[in-house]
Write an enzyme that holds these catalytic residues in place. Sequence first.
Site, PDB file in Angstrom:
ATOM      1  N   THR A  27      28.279 -31.707  -7.787  1.00 55.02           N
ATOM      2  CA  THR A  27      29.719 -31.555  -7.621  1.00 55.02           C
ATOM      3  C   THR A  27      30.410 -32.353  -8.714  1.00 55.02           C
ATOM      4  O   THR A  27      30.135 -33.535  -8.885  1.00 55.02           O
ATOM      5  CB  THR A  27      30.112 -32.090  -6.230  1.00 55.02           C
ATOM      6  OG1 THR A  27      29.557 -31.207  -5.263  1.00 55.02           O
ATOM      7  CG2 THR A  27      31.608 -32.176  -6.050  1.00 55.02           C
ATOM      8  N   HIS A 174      22.267 -25.173   0.801  1.00 54.52           N
ATOM      9  CA  HIS A 174      22.382 -26.633   0.785  1.00 54.52           C
ATOM     10  C   HIS A 174      22.091 -27.164   2.200  1.00 54.52           C
ATOM     11  O   HIS A 174      22.967 -27.278   3.036  1.00 54.52           O
ATOM     12  CB  HIS A 174      23.785 -27.047   0.331  1.00 54.52           C
ATOM     13  CG  HIS A 174      23.903 -28.497  -0.033  1.00 54.52           C
ATOM     14  ND1 HIS A 174      22.916 -29.427   0.256  1.00 54.52           N
ATOM     15  CD2 HIS A 174      24.887 -29.190  -0.664  1.00 54.52           C
ATOM     16  CE1 HIS A 174      23.312 -30.616  -0.185  1.00 54.52           C
ATOM     17  NE2 HIS A 174      24.492 -30.502  -0.751  1.00 54.52           N
ATOM     18  N   ASN A 177      21.567 -33.712   2.554  1.00 52.60           N
ATOM     19  CA  ASN A 177      22.694 -34.657   2.413  1.00 52.60           C
ATOM     20  C   ASN A 177      23.741 -34.642   3.532  1.00 52.60           C
ATOM     21  O   ASN A 177      24.901 -34.979   3.311  1.00 52.60           O
ATOM     22  CB  ASN A 177      23.401 -34.445   1.057  1.00 52.60           C
ATOM     23  CG  ASN A 177      22.447 -34.677  -0.111  1.00 52.60           C
ATOM     24  OD1 ASN A 177      21.363 -35.235   0.086  1.00 52.60           O
ATOM     25  ND2 ASN A 177      22.829 -34.274  -1.296  1.00 52.60           N
ATOM     26  N   TYR A 179      25.178 -32.171   5.367  1.00 51.32           N
ATOM     27  CA  TYR A 179      26.183 -31.126   5.541  1.00 51.32           C
ATOM     28  C   TYR A 179      25.776 -30.201   6.705  1.00 51.32           C
ATOM     29  O   TYR A 179      24.820 -30.489   7.409  1.00 51.32           O
ATOM     30  CB  TYR A 179      26.419 -30.410   4.204  1.00 51.32           C
ATOM     31  CG  TYR A 179      26.943 -31.408   3.174  1.00 51.32           C
ATOM     32  CD1 TYR A 179      28.179 -32.023   3.369  1.00 51.32           C
ATOM     33  CD2 TYR A 179      26.180 -31.799   2.083  1.00 51.32           C
ATOM     34  CE1 TYR A 179      28.653 -32.983   2.473  1.00 51.32           C
ATOM     35  CE2 TYR A 179      26.656 -32.758   1.186  1.00 51.32           C
ATOM     36  CZ  TYR A 179      27.889 -33.349   1.393  1.00 51.32           C
ATOM     37  OH  TYR A 179      28.350 -34.309   0.524  1.00 51.32           O
ATOM     38  N   ASN A 234      26.099 -39.606   4.873  1.00 47.56           N
ATOM     39  CA  ASN A 234      26.993 -38.895   5.793  1.00 47.56           C
ATOM     40  C   ASN A 234      26.624 -39.105   7.262  1.00 47.56           C
ATOM     41  O   ASN A 234      26.762 -38.200   8.094  1.00 47.56           O
ATOM     42  CB  ASN A 234      27.046 -37.386   5.469  1.00 47.56           C
ATOM     43  CG  ASN A 234      27.877 -37.089   4.227  1.00 47.56           C
ATOM     44  OD1 ASN A 234      28.860 -37.786   3.963  1.00 47.56           O
ATOM     45  ND2 ASN A 234      27.500 -36.084   3.471  1.00 47.56           N
TER      46      ASN A 234
END
Length: 361
Positions: A27, A174, A177, A179, A234
Amino acid sequence: MTSTKFLSHAEFGPIHFKNRVFMAPMTRSRAPQNVPTDLMVEYYTQRASAGLIFSEGTQISPQGVGYIFTPGIHTEEQIKGWKKITSSVHGAGGLIFCQLWHVGRVSHPEFQNGQLPVAPSAIPFKGQAFTLKGPMDTVTPRALTLDEVKSTINDFKNAALAAKSAGFDGVEIHGANGYLPAQFLEDGSNQRTDQYGGSIENRARFLLEITDAAIGVWGPERVSVRLSPRNPFNGMSDSQPEKTYLYVIEQLQKRKLGILHFMESVQLPQGIKPLAPEVRKIFSGFLVLNSGYDRESAGSVVERGGADAVSFGSLFIANPDLPERFAKKAHLATPEKSTFYGGDSKGYTDYPKLDHEKKSG
Ligand SMILES: Cc1cc2nc3c(=O)[nH]c(=O)nc-3n(C[C@H](O)[C@H](O)[C@H](O)COP(=O)(O)O)c2cc1C
Protein backbone atom coordinates in the site's frame (compact mmCIF):
# COMPACT_ATOMS: atom_id res chain seq x y z
CA MET A 1 26.95 -17.07 -2.38
CA THR A 2 23.66 -16.31 -4.09
CA SER A 3 22.26 -19.29 -5.92
CA THR A 4 21.67 -19.02 -9.62
CA LYS A 5 18.33 -20.78 -9.14
CA PHE A 6 17.00 -17.76 -7.25
CA LEU A 7 17.71 -15.53 -10.23
CA SER A 8 16.64 -18.03 -12.84
CA HIS A 9 13.27 -18.41 -14.54
CA ALA A 10 10.50 -20.75 -13.42
CA GLU A 11 7.79 -22.38 -15.48
CA PHE A 12 4.54 -22.87 -13.64
CA GLY A 13 1.62 -24.19 -15.67
CA PRO A 14 0.82 -21.47 -18.20
CA ILE A 15 2.98 -18.90 -16.39
CA HIS A 16 6.61 -18.08 -17.12
CA PHE A 17 8.31 -16.22 -14.28
CA LYS A 18 11.52 -14.68 -15.53
CA ASN A 19 13.08 -14.85 -12.08
CA ARG A 20 12.11 -15.74 -8.51
CA VAL A 21 12.55 -12.25 -7.07
CA PHE A 22 8.93 -11.20 -6.58
CA MET A 23 7.62 -7.82 -5.47
CA ALA A 24 5.48 -8.01 -2.31
CA PRO A 25 2.15 -6.15 -2.17
CA MET A 26 2.58 -2.65 -0.76
CA THR A 27 0.00 0.00 0.00
CA ARG A 28 1.49 3.34 -1.01
CA SER A 29 -1.63 5.52 -0.69
CA ARG A 30 -1.18 7.50 -3.85
CA ALA A 31 -4.67 7.08 -5.34
CA PRO A 32 -6.50 10.16 -4.02
CA GLN A 33 -9.92 9.24 -5.51
CA ASN A 34 -9.37 5.50 -4.91
CA VAL A 35 -8.60 5.35 -8.64
CA PRO A 36 -5.16 4.29 -9.98
CA THR A 37 -3.18 7.22 -11.35
CA ASP A 38 -0.55 7.80 -14.04
CA LEU A 39 2.07 8.10 -11.30
CA MET A 40 1.21 4.53 -10.31
CA VAL A 41 1.73 3.46 -13.95
CA GLU A 42 5.27 4.79 -13.71
CA TYR A 43 5.92 3.19 -10.30
CA TYR A 44 4.83 -0.30 -11.31
CA THR A 45 6.51 -0.12 -14.73
CA GLN A 46 9.80 0.80 -13.07
CA ARG A 47 9.55 -2.49 -11.14
CA ALA A 48 8.57 -4.73 -14.08
CA SER A 49 11.81 -6.72 -13.84
CA ALA A 50 10.38 -8.54 -10.79
CA GLY A 51 9.49 -12.17 -11.56
CA LEU A 52 5.97 -11.21 -10.47
CA ILE A 53 4.51 -8.02 -9.00
CA PHE A 54 1.77 -8.32 -6.41
CA SER A 55 -0.22 -5.07 -6.54
CA GLU A 56 -0.87 -3.09 -3.42
CA GLY A 57 -3.99 -4.09 -1.45
CA THR A 58 -6.92 -3.17 -3.72
CA GLN A 59 -10.39 -2.96 -2.23
CA ILE A 60 -13.10 -5.19 -3.63
CA SER A 61 -15.95 -2.86 -2.57
CA PRO A 62 -16.47 0.51 -0.87
CA GLN A 63 -17.00 -1.43 2.37
CA GLY A 64 -13.50 -2.92 2.05
CA VAL A 65 -11.72 0.44 2.37
CA GLY A 66 -9.70 1.11 5.51
CA TYR A 67 -6.99 3.57 4.59
CA ILE A 68 -6.81 6.85 2.72
CA PHE A 69 -5.97 7.01 -0.98
CA THR A 70 -5.97 3.24 -1.62
CA PRO A 71 -7.14 2.02 -5.04
CA GLY A 72 -10.17 -0.20 -5.61
CA ILE A 73 -11.26 -2.60 -8.33
CA HIS A 74 -15.05 -2.26 -8.27
CA THR A 75 -15.80 0.67 -10.64
CA GLU A 76 -15.29 1.20 -14.37
CA GLU A 77 -12.96 4.11 -13.68
CA GLN A 78 -10.77 1.98 -11.43
CA ILE A 79 -10.65 -0.82 -14.02
CA LYS A 80 -9.64 1.76 -16.65
CA GLY A 81 -6.88 3.05 -14.37
CA TRP A 82 -5.55 -0.44 -13.68
CA LYS A 83 -5.64 -1.27 -17.41
CA LYS A 84 -3.04 1.42 -18.03
CA ILE A 85 -0.84 -0.12 -15.34
CA THR A 86 -1.15 -3.72 -16.48
CA SER A 87 -0.54 -2.89 -20.13
CA SER A 88 2.50 -0.77 -19.30
CA VAL A 89 3.92 -3.50 -17.03
CA HIS A 90 3.34 -6.07 -19.77
CA GLY A 91 5.00 -3.76 -22.30
CA ALA A 92 8.05 -3.74 -20.05
CA GLY A 93 8.06 -7.55 -19.89
CA GLY A 94 6.51 -7.91 -16.41
CA LEU A 95 3.66 -9.80 -14.78
CA ILE A 96 1.24 -8.38 -12.21
CA PHE A 97 -1.39 -9.95 -9.92
CA CYS A 98 -4.07 -7.87 -8.21
CA GLN A 99 -4.22 -8.19 -4.43
CA LEU A 100 -7.92 -8.35 -3.46
CA TRP A 101 -8.53 -6.63 -0.15
CA HIS A 102 -11.33 -6.15 2.36
CA VAL A 103 -10.13 -4.72 5.67
CA GLY A 104 -13.22 -5.66 7.74
CA ARG A 105 -13.01 -4.25 11.27
CA VAL A 106 -9.82 -2.32 10.47
CA SER A 107 -11.99 0.26 8.68
CA HIS A 108 -13.64 3.23 10.39
CA PRO A 109 -17.02 5.04 10.11
CA GLU A 110 -15.03 7.86 8.41
CA PHE A 111 -14.66 5.52 5.41
CA GLN A 112 -18.20 4.11 5.63
CA ASN A 113 -20.45 7.20 5.45
CA GLY A 114 -20.75 7.10 9.22
CA GLN A 115 -21.78 3.41 9.30
CA LEU A 116 -19.91 0.84 11.36
CA PRO A 117 -17.22 -1.29 9.72
CA VAL A 118 -18.12 -4.97 9.37
CA ALA A 119 -16.47 -8.10 10.74
CA PRO A 120 -17.31 -11.76 11.49
CA SER A 121 -18.23 -10.72 15.07
CA ALA A 122 -18.64 -7.45 16.97
CA ILE A 123 -15.18 -7.71 18.53
CA PRO A 124 -13.06 -4.54 18.60
CA PHE A 125 -9.31 -4.30 18.69
CA LYS A 126 -7.18 -1.50 20.02
CA GLY A 127 -5.77 0.44 17.11
CA GLN A 128 -5.97 3.54 15.01
CA ALA A 129 -7.37 4.16 11.57
CA PHE A 130 -5.62 6.69 9.35
CA THR A 131 -8.42 8.89 8.02
CA LEU A 132 -8.54 12.21 6.18
CA LYS A 133 -9.03 13.80 9.61
CA GLY A 134 -5.88 12.13 10.92
CA PRO A 135 -5.47 9.04 13.15
CA MET A 136 -8.70 8.00 14.90
CA ASP A 137 -9.34 5.19 17.39
CA THR A 138 -10.88 2.06 15.90
CA VAL A 139 -14.49 1.25 16.81
CA THR A 140 -16.43 -1.91 17.66
CA PRO A 141 -17.48 -3.36 14.29
CA ARG A 142 -20.87 -4.81 13.39
CA ALA A 143 -21.16 -8.56 12.71
CA LEU A 144 -22.04 -9.42 9.11
CA THR A 145 -25.37 -11.22 8.70
CA LEU A 146 -25.30 -14.55 6.92
CA ASP A 147 -26.72 -12.93 3.77
CA GLU A 148 -24.03 -10.26 3.95
CA VAL A 149 -21.31 -12.90 4.26
CA LYS A 150 -22.59 -14.42 1.01
CA SER A 151 -22.75 -11.05 -0.72
CA THR A 152 -19.22 -10.22 0.43
CA ILE A 153 -18.00 -13.47 -1.12
CA ASN A 154 -19.77 -12.34 -4.27
CA ASP A 155 -17.96 -8.98 -4.06
CA PHE A 156 -14.67 -10.92 -4.11
CA LYS A 157 -15.87 -12.82 -7.17
CA ASN A 158 -16.84 -9.59 -8.95
CA ALA A 159 -13.46 -8.09 -8.09
CA ALA A 160 -11.73 -11.18 -9.52
CA LEU A 161 -13.73 -10.66 -12.73
CA ALA A 162 -12.89 -6.95 -12.75
CA ALA A 163 -9.19 -7.80 -12.35
CA LYS A 164 -9.51 -9.91 -15.48
CA SER A 165 -11.09 -7.01 -17.39
CA ALA A 166 -8.26 -4.80 -16.14
CA GLY A 167 -5.66 -7.07 -17.74
CA PHE A 168 -4.03 -8.52 -14.63
CA ASP A 169 -2.23 -11.88 -14.87
CA GLY A 170 -3.97 -13.27 -11.81
CA VAL A 171 -5.25 -12.34 -8.35
CA GLU A 172 -4.06 -12.70 -4.79
CA ILE A 173 -6.53 -13.07 -1.94
CA HIS A 174 -5.28 -10.95 0.94
CA GLY A 175 -5.74 -13.46 3.73
CA ALA A 176 -2.94 -12.00 5.88
CA ASN A 177 -2.27 -9.20 8.36
CA GLY A 178 -5.57 -9.21 10.21
CA TYR A 179 -7.97 -8.18 7.45
CA LEU A 180 -11.42 -9.70 6.82
CA PRO A 181 -10.48 -13.26 5.71
CA ALA A 182 -8.00 -13.54 8.62
CA GLN A 183 -10.65 -12.13 10.99
CA PHE A 184 -12.90 -15.06 10.01
CA LEU A 185 -10.06 -17.57 10.31
CA GLU A 186 -8.73 -16.75 13.77
CA ASP A 187 -10.84 -17.40 16.86
CA GLY A 188 -9.76 -14.17 18.58
CA SER A 189 -11.93 -12.25 16.12
CA ASN A 190 -14.59 -14.81 15.21
CA GLN A 191 -17.25 -15.96 17.66
CA ARG A 192 -19.97 -16.72 15.14
CA THR A 193 -22.33 -19.60 15.79
CA ASP A 194 -23.32 -20.25 12.16
CA GLN A 195 -21.38 -22.20 9.52
CA TYR A 196 -18.73 -19.45 9.40
CA GLY A 197 -17.70 -19.70 13.05
CA GLY A 198 -16.75 -22.22 15.74
CA SER A 199 -14.67 -25.12 14.40
CA ILE A 200 -11.55 -24.55 12.30
CA GLU A 201 -13.47 -25.93 9.31
CA ASN A 202 -16.18 -23.31 9.81
CA ARG A 203 -13.78 -20.42 10.40
CA ALA A 204 -11.82 -21.35 7.26
CA ARG A 205 -14.99 -21.47 5.13
CA PHE A 206 -15.01 -17.76 4.24
CA LEU A 207 -11.42 -17.75 2.95
CA LEU A 208 -11.93 -21.01 1.08
CA GLU A 209 -15.17 -19.87 -0.55
CA ILE A 210 -13.48 -16.66 -1.71
CA THR A 211 -10.62 -18.75 -3.07
CA ASP A 212 -13.08 -21.02 -4.87
CA ALA A 213 -14.75 -17.96 -6.38
CA ALA A 214 -11.39 -16.61 -7.60
CA ILE A 215 -10.42 -20.03 -8.98
CA GLY A 216 -13.78 -20.14 -10.78
CA VAL A 217 -12.81 -16.94 -12.58
CA TRP A 218 -9.09 -17.50 -13.12
CA GLY A 219 -8.34 -21.22 -12.81
CA PRO A 220 -6.19 -22.44 -9.91
CA GLU A 221 -2.78 -21.55 -11.33
CA ARG A 222 -3.50 -17.84 -11.49
CA VAL A 223 -4.72 -17.51 -7.93
CA SER A 224 -2.49 -16.73 -4.96
CA VAL A 225 -3.48 -16.75 -1.30
CA ARG A 226 -1.49 -14.71 1.20
CA LEU A 227 -1.37 -15.94 4.81
CA SER A 228 0.46 -14.71 7.92
CA PRO A 229 0.02 -17.12 10.85
CA ARG A 230 1.00 -15.97 14.36
CA ASN A 231 0.99 -12.35 13.26
CA PRO A 232 -0.51 -10.14 16.01
CA PHE A 233 -0.86 -7.12 13.69
CA ASN A 234 -4.34 -5.54 13.85
CA GLY A 235 -5.12 -7.23 17.15
CA MET A 236 -5.11 -10.78 15.80
CA SER A 237 -4.91 -13.99 17.84
CA ASP A 238 -5.76 -17.64 17.45
CA SER A 239 -5.71 -20.34 20.11
CA GLN A 240 -4.18 -22.96 17.77
CA PRO A 241 -2.48 -21.12 14.92
CA GLU A 242 -0.43 -24.06 13.65
CA LYS A 243 -3.48 -26.31 13.44
CA THR A 244 -5.69 -23.62 11.94
CA TYR A 245 -3.28 -22.59 9.22
CA LEU A 246 -2.07 -26.07 8.32
CA TYR A 247 -5.72 -27.09 7.87
CA VAL A 248 -6.26 -24.14 5.53
CA ILE A 249 -3.16 -25.00 3.52
CA GLU A 250 -4.27 -28.64 3.19
CA GLN A 251 -7.56 -27.39 1.81
CA LEU A 252 -5.80 -25.02 -0.60
CA GLN A 253 -3.68 -27.93 -1.75
CA LYS A 254 -6.85 -29.98 -2.41
CA ARG A 255 -7.95 -27.16 -4.71
CA LYS A 256 -4.56 -27.26 -6.50
CA LEU A 257 -4.09 -23.58 -5.68
CA GLY A 258 -1.33 -22.04 -7.83
CA ILE A 259 0.54 -19.77 -5.43
CA LEU A 260 0.78 -19.74 -1.68
CA HIS A 261 2.31 -16.49 -0.46
CA PHE A 262 3.41 -17.36 3.03
CA MET A 263 4.55 -14.65 5.43
CA GLU A 264 6.86 -15.77 8.20
CA SER A 265 9.79 -13.73 9.37
CA VAL A 266 13.12 -15.17 8.31
CA GLN A 267 14.26 -14.44 11.88
CA LEU A 268 11.75 -15.83 14.33
CA PRO A 269 12.08 -15.20 18.07
CA GLN A 270 14.04 -17.90 19.90
CA GLY A 271 12.02 -21.02 20.62
CA ILE A 272 9.47 -20.42 17.84
CA LYS A 273 9.60 -23.21 15.28
CA PRO A 274 9.20 -22.06 11.69
CA LEU A 275 6.09 -23.36 9.92
CA ALA A 276 7.41 -22.85 6.39
CA PRO A 277 9.11 -26.29 6.19
CA GLU A 278 5.80 -27.93 7.21
CA VAL A 279 3.99 -25.85 4.62
CA ARG A 280 6.44 -26.95 1.96
CA LYS A 281 5.62 -30.60 2.74
CA ILE A 282 1.87 -30.07 2.40
CA PHE A 283 1.74 -27.64 -0.49
CA SER A 284 2.93 -28.71 -3.93
CA GLY A 285 2.09 -25.49 -5.82
CA PHE A 286 4.35 -22.45 -6.17
CA LEU A 287 5.47 -21.41 -2.68
CA VAL A 288 6.51 -17.79 -2.18
CA LEU A 289 8.03 -16.85 1.17
CA ASN A 290 8.24 -13.33 2.59
CA SER A 291 9.39 -11.13 5.43
CA GLY A 292 12.85 -9.95 6.20
CA TYR A 293 14.69 -11.81 3.44
CA ASP A 294 17.85 -10.48 1.81
CA ARG A 295 19.86 -11.72 -1.16
CA GLU A 296 21.68 -14.40 0.84
CA SER A 297 18.75 -15.80 2.82
CA ALA A 298 16.43 -15.77 -0.20
CA GLY A 299 19.06 -17.35 -2.47
CA SER A 300 19.68 -20.08 0.05
CA VAL A 301 16.03 -20.97 0.75
CA VAL A 302 15.26 -21.22 -2.98
CA GLU A 303 18.44 -23.21 -3.66
CA ARG A 304 17.60 -25.82 -1.03
CA GLY A 305 14.03 -26.11 -2.29
CA GLY A 306 12.40 -24.49 0.75
CA ALA A 307 10.59 -22.04 -1.54
CA ASP A 308 10.05 -21.46 -5.25
CA ALA A 309 10.41 -17.69 -4.96
CA VAL A 310 10.78 -14.97 -2.33
CA SER A 311 8.92 -11.67 -2.31
CA PHE A 312 10.51 -8.42 -1.21
CA GLY A 313 8.70 -5.42 0.17
CA SER A 314 10.77 -2.51 1.40
CA LEU A 315 13.78 -3.42 -0.75
CA PHE A 316 11.63 -2.99 -3.87
CA ILE A 317 10.58 0.47 -2.73
CA ALA A 318 14.11 1.83 -2.92
CA ASN A 319 15.53 -0.51 -5.57
CA PRO A 320 13.24 -0.60 -8.61
CA ASP A 321 15.71 -2.89 -10.41
CA LEU A 322 16.18 -5.29 -7.48
CA PRO A 323 16.75 -8.51 -9.54
CA GLU A 324 19.56 -6.83 -11.47
CA ARG A 325 21.12 -5.54 -8.26
CA PHE A 326 20.98 -9.04 -6.78
CA ALA A 327 22.53 -10.52 -9.92
CA LYS A 328 25.37 -7.99 -9.83
CA LYS A 329 25.72 -8.12 -6.04
CA ALA A 330 25.33 -4.38 -6.26
CA HIS A 331 24.75 -1.81 -3.57
CA LEU A 332 21.16 -1.69 -2.22
CA ALA A 333 19.52 1.66 -1.48
CA THR A 334 17.64 2.13 1.81
CA PRO A 335 13.98 3.15 1.62
CA GLU A 336 12.81 6.35 3.26
CA LYS A 337 9.98 5.47 5.67
CA SER A 338 8.43 8.93 5.81
CA THR A 339 7.33 8.60 2.17
CA PHE A 340 5.97 5.03 2.40
CA TYR A 341 2.34 6.17 2.57
CA GLY A 342 0.89 9.09 0.64
CA GLY A 343 2.51 12.06 -1.06
CA ASP A 344 3.75 12.43 -4.61
CA SER A 345 6.64 11.11 -6.67
CA LYS A 346 9.12 11.76 -3.86
CA GLY A 347 10.09 8.44 -2.31
CA TYR A 348 7.89 6.72 -4.88
CA THR A 349 9.13 6.99 -8.46
CA ASP A 350 12.37 8.89 -7.87
CA TYR A 351 14.57 5.99 -6.65
CA PRO A 352 17.16 5.62 -9.44
CA LYS A 353 18.09 2.44 -11.25
CA LEU A 354 21.62 1.19 -10.80
CA ASP A 355 23.05 2.69 -14.00
CA HIS A 356 21.67 6.13 -13.13
CA GLU A 357 22.88 5.84 -9.57
CA LYS A 358 26.39 5.14 -10.88
CA LYS A 359 26.28 8.08 -13.28
CA SER A 360 25.14 10.49 -10.63
CA GLY A 361 27.30 9.09 -7.83
C1 LIG B 1 4.75 0.47 2.83
C2 LIG B 1 4.25 -0.93 3.00
C3 LIG B 1 2.95 -1.24 2.61
C4 LIG B 1 2.47 -2.56 2.71
N1 LIG B 1 1.22 -2.86 2.25
C5 LIG B 1 0.82 -4.16 2.15
C6 LIG B 1 -0.37 -4.50 1.45
O1 LIG B 1 -1.08 -3.67 0.87
N2 LIG B 1 -0.69 -5.83 1.43
C7 LIG B 1 0.06 -6.79 2.03
O2 LIG B 1 -0.28 -7.97 1.98
N3 LIG B 1 1.21 -6.47 2.68
C8 LIG B 1 1.62 -5.19 2.73
N4 LIG B 1 2.82 -4.88 3.30
C9 LIG B 1 3.70 -5.96 3.79
C10 LIG B 1 4.71 -6.35 2.69
O3 LIG B 1 4.05 -6.98 1.61
C11 LIG B 1 5.78 -7.32 3.23
O4 LIG B 1 5.13 -8.44 3.77
C12 LIG B 1 6.65 -6.67 4.30
O5 LIG B 1 7.19 -5.45 3.84
C13 LIG B 1 7.79 -7.61 4.71
O6 LIG B 1 8.63 -7.89 3.60
P1 LIG B 1 10.09 -7.24 3.51
O7 LIG B 1 10.83 -7.66 4.74
O8 LIG B 1 10.70 -7.75 2.25
O9 LIG B 1 9.89 -5.74 3.48
C14 LIG B 1 3.31 -3.57 3.24
C15 LIG B 1 4.61 -3.24 3.66
C16 LIG B 1 5.09 -1.95 3.52
C17 LIG B 1 6.51 -1.64 3.92
